[in-house]
Design an enzyme around this catalytic site. Structure first.
Site, PDB file in Angstrom:
ATOM      1  CG  ASP A   9     -40.878  -0.646  63.036  1.00 22.48           C
ATOM      2  OD1 ASP A   9     -40.489   0.212  63.845  1.00 22.48           O
ATOM      3  OD2 ASP A   9     -41.003  -0.426  61.821  1.00 22.48           O
ATOM      4  CG  ASP A 102     -38.160   3.275  65.288  1.00 23.92           C
ATOM      5  OD1 ASP A 102     -37.263   2.908  64.492  1.00 23.92           O
ATOM      6  OD2 ASP A 102     -39.118   3.995  64.933  1.00 23.92           O
ATOM      7  CD  GLU A 103     -36.361  -1.339  61.079  1.00 21.55           C
ATOM      8  OE1 GLU A 103     -36.686  -2.056  60.134  1.00 21.55           O
ATOM      9  OE2 GLU A 103     -35.902  -0.191  60.935  1.00 21.55           O
TER      10      GLU A 103
END
Length: 391
Positions: A9, A102-103
């Site tokens: 993350d 974003d993960e």
């Protein structure tokens, strides 16, 4: 064979991207969002210290942290950096799931036969940091749930390894709010009967939880006991949704065609939001009366918003339609999909507009997609015959 699942993350991704291009922002309380009537899309840890959180109205956030610098946000930049990091990770890891902009989840099962999984993951993280300049945290454990919770505990800029023997002792003291997808309503329900930490939840009879919450109660009990068999779904950039309309009679009525496109976008954008997708590539297709077929494509910042996608579709159509011949078929496609929340794209929108999208989507889910529609597309149904394609 014991599973090895890593969760990565990017820390305060939007803020970190802004700081990457403007180092003077380092150390300052930053709020990413749009205008006084908008909401917080992201914020720095310095702003969080004062109680600022994502999805909070901007006016409330600035009252909590008056010294914060509010930045509208640059989705073009964020999309570019997300694609860069995706390329780095997918080039190295065997199985990658891009869970959001974003993960990421990585399935590294079996890699210990050749080298240490934790060491390999740490080397990958260092490579991402070096090539992108962005900070991130990660955790490695036996499944997606434990790894994701681990990453949350490791932030900021942290790493965590949770082997099988340590899973329950790691989970037990944590609040049940740490469990992914456990919302406020469920938390309130469980809290009223004294279930506030994961250990208490894990020790509850599963039958009672099922009576209280149904299938959700069973799922939560499993997660509280470190059980999650959900696979890491390989990331495929080509995944898309699309729709096409064939005219009963070939047409050159541009006003009618654009009204039709409006309805098509409305339908697909609703599907994107319902399934929590964002699209990064938009394509328009035209088939002329002589069966010649042409397409035009444009890469865009991640979005699932009708008003943004409509503008792109119209621009592509105007660039594509140059022959002035009658049209037999029109189609649109949204591809380059990634899971994510529509909220992250609304830097310039108000909280009222976000609420409007939410309410309209809820009505459509409950009563059907055609319950509410734009006036321009409401009279098209009897003029066209449609075919829909999902890939």
């Amino acid at each position: 064979m014991e599973r090895a699942i890593a969760h990565l993350d990017l820390d305060t991704f939007f803020v970190s991207c802004e700081r990457l291009v403007n180092s003077s922002l380092n150390g300052l309380p930053i709020i990413i969002g749009g205008g006084d009537r908008g909401v917080v899309s992201s914020c720095s840890y310095e702003a969080r210290y004062f109680g600022v959180r994502s999805a909070m109205p901007i006016h409330m956030a600035t009252k909590l942290c008056p010294q914060a610098l509010v930045i509208k946000g640059d989705m073009q930049l964020y999309s570019k950096m997300s694609h860069l990091i995706t390329d780095i990770i997918t080039a190295e890891a065997p199985i990658v799931e891009k869970a959001s902009i974003d993960e990421f989840y990585l399935d590294l099962t079996g890699m210990d036969r050749f080298f240490g999984t934790y060491k390999w993951t740490s080397e990958l993280i260092n490579k991402v940091k070096k090539e992108s300049g962005l900070p991130l945290s990660y955790a490695l454990s036996i499944n997606k749930t434990v790894s994701k919770i681990g990453t949350g505990e490791a932030k900021p800029l942290g790493t965590l390894y949770i082997p099988t023997a340590d899973v329950q002792s790691f989970l037990n003291p944590l609040s049940i709010q740490k469990i992914p997808m456990l919302g406020q309503v469920t938390y309130t329900t469980l809290s009223r009967i004294g279930i506030r930490n994961i250990q208490t939840l894990s020790q509850m009879p599963i039958q009672i939880l099922q009576q209280i919450l149904g299938k959700t109660g069973v799922d939560l009990w499993k997660k509280a006991n470190g059980i999650d068999l959900t696979p890491v779904e390989p990331y495929r950039e080509r995944k898309s949704i699309s729709t096409e309309h064939t005219f009963e009679e070939d047409t050159i009525d541009i006003s009618f065609i654009k009204s039709l496109l409006l309805g098509m976008v409305e339908k697909l954008a609703f599907q994107l939001r319902s399934e929590q997708w964002l699209t990064s590539t938009v394509t328009v297709k035209i088939r002329y009366a002589n069966f010649d077929t042409e397409t035009k494509q444009q890469r865009i910042p991640y979005s699932a918003a009708d008003h943004i996608l409509n503008q792109i579709i119209y621009e592509l159509f105007d660039k594509l339609y140059q022959r002035r011949m009658r049209i037999r078929l029109i189609g649109i496609q949204f591809s380059g999909l990634v899971h994510g929340n529509y909220q992250i794209n609304l830097f310039e929108d108000t909280q009222e507009l976000m609420t409007l999208y939410h309410v309209l989507d809820q009505i459509k889910k409950k009563y059907g997609i055609h319950t509410i529609t734009r006036c321009a597309s409401a009279t098209l149904k009897h003029k066209t015959k449609a075919s829909n394609t999902n890939k």
